[in-house]
Design an enzyme around this catalytic site. Sequence first.
Site, mmCIF file in Angstrom:
data_model
loop_
_atom_site.group_PDB
_atom_site.id
_atom_site.type_symbol
_atom_site.label_atom_id
_atom_site.label_comp_id
_atom_site.label_asym_id
_atom_site.label_seq_id
_atom_site.Cartn_x
_atom_site.Cartn_y
_atom_site.Cartn_z
ATOM 1 N N TYR A 191 -18.684 25.935 10.168
ATOM 2 C CA TYR A 191 -19.269 26.562 11.350
ATOM 3 C C TYR A 191 -18.360 26.229 12.531
ATOM 4 O O TYR A 191 -18.417 25.149 13.101
ATOM 5 C CB TYR A 191 -20.689 26.034 11.570
ATOM 6 C CG TYR A 191 -21.375 26.565 12.816
ATOM 7 C CD1 TYR A 191 -21.244 27.895 13.198
ATOM 8 C CD2 TYR A 191 -22.166 25.729 13.598
ATOM 9 C CE1 TYR A 191 -21.878 28.384 14.329
ATOM 10 C CE2 TYR A 191 -22.815 26.208 14.730
ATOM 11 C CZ TYR A 191 -22.662 27.529 15.092
ATOM 12 O OH TYR A 191 -23.289 28.017 16.210
ATOM 13 N N HIS A 212 -27.565 36.621 12.351
ATOM 14 C CA HIS A 212 -26.481 36.925 11.414
ATOM 15 C C HIS A 212 -27.098 37.418 10.107
ATOM 16 O O HIS A 212 -28.265 37.160 9.818
ATOM 17 C CB HIS A 212 -25.643 35.677 11.104
ATOM 18 C CG HIS A 212 -24.850 35.157 12.250
ATOM 19 N ND1 HIS A 212 -23.473 35.235 12.315
ATOM 20 C CD2 HIS A 212 -25.240 34.504 13.388
ATOM 21 C CE1 HIS A 212 -23.048 34.684 13.425
ATOM 22 N NE2 HIS A 212 -24.103 34.221 14.091
#
Length: 500
Positions: free
Chosen positions: A353, A491
């Site tokens: 991430y 997302h």
Amino acid sequence: MNSLFQFGFRSFLNPSSLAVNQSRFRIATLIPLQAVAMALNRPSLNLSTHNTTTGGTRKDTSLETNSSEIIVEENDSKVHIQSFKDDPSKIEAMTVQELRMTLRSVGILAKGRKHDLVIALQRFVENQTVGSVIDAVEDYRAQQTERDSNVSPSEGETEAAETKFLTPKKRQSAKSGCNPSRTKKKVSSEVDSSIVKHEHGVELMQKEPWTVLAHKKPQKGWIAYNPRTMRPKPLSKDTKSVKILSWNVNGLRALLKGFSAVELAEREDFDILCLQETKLQEKDVLEIKNSLMDGYHYTYWTCSVSKLGYSGTAIISRIEPISVRYGVGISEHDSEGRLVMVEFESFYLLNVYVPNSGDGLKRLSYRITQWDPSLSNYMKELEKLKPVILTGDLNCAHQEIDIYNPAGNRKSAGFTDEERQSFETSYLEKGFVDTFRQKYPDVVGYTYWGYRHGGRKTNRGWRLDYFLVSGTIAEKVHESYILPDVGGSDHCPIGLVLKL
């Protein structure tokens, strides 16, 4: 917790598309909705509509469902649809008045700039199906609703475009110069239950906004991503392969209130699931991992210790890895729980991430001068031993095709020139391959849509999630895909199928 995984996942998945059975009939151009309804019930007949011109005389416009060339008559002009297919440049050469006349003559009231009208006409000329009727209108709507907006996908108001199917009565008033009443309506953020219907209420197809080419400056040849038609056939059972899913869940606890990991596993039959932005604390991990679906016994979690309830990544696998590592080995980068690496026989898998540059681009310098080079160097060191797969939310839309509004986001985190250049130099120039772009060089597919103002509804998104692989295994990628119908986060998941 098991019930958390098994509750309500269907509410985040669109059911199978209610597509029209095109084998029953063929329609070679856009037609009024009344004619569509007739075609649904009568698969082989000539459709004739009668319209009153301004002068009060009546004329027939015949639409032969099995004809290879359709002639649309209006105001004593003839438009040969087949001629547009033979020479698409004729569409761009038309005046605005000619474009509007043509669109209206086939049942669409179109207003807007010439570019918008050209796109609408090109879409149905290319496809010539009832499905393209819906797509053409939705495409035009996506262009119109944001034409005056210079904001990111998560900003700005969205209004429905002034493009409508016309009943014969409304077509008549349009021809005679009387504009039917139009009311702009705010677009809601609800996506999954939206169905396009004709005037008799018959469901034509499930609305799938990701199949609409939504882009502020589309280039010639670009098309919208449609997983129903673009995903290749599955590999045969005797072909050795691995299937990996990756998903920024934007808070795992919140997601699990209405999501079933069991049903996602049954649907996709993945081997490995990589999660980003879990936002868990270390004290939460044991409770979560003990409640996972059966068969996925190997789970690896890393949480932020510098800021609790922030960031966090995890890998959930039914294949036992050889080794596991957390972070890149640099304390400054590893306190936020942003990377898990697992080693398998044939490759290293990194779930990452990447830090967002943040409001005011406060972390831009850290991102491009420290984080990206450190991760890149770590990957290259691993690559000396075996190929590397990097997946996750990389927080960068690499090219203009990867973001709905490139011009309006030049100074936005995730699309600055500095971040895009760093993406290029840190990964692509070092031999790593963007698998989705390799498979689909001219396809507009997004993986992130801002919650505000219905970004997902109008497909105003960004492609921020990736599978990058070492060049040595790029040709072994059977499939790199997006699952835009899976909700629950801002997302959506992405997937990779790699032949071993």
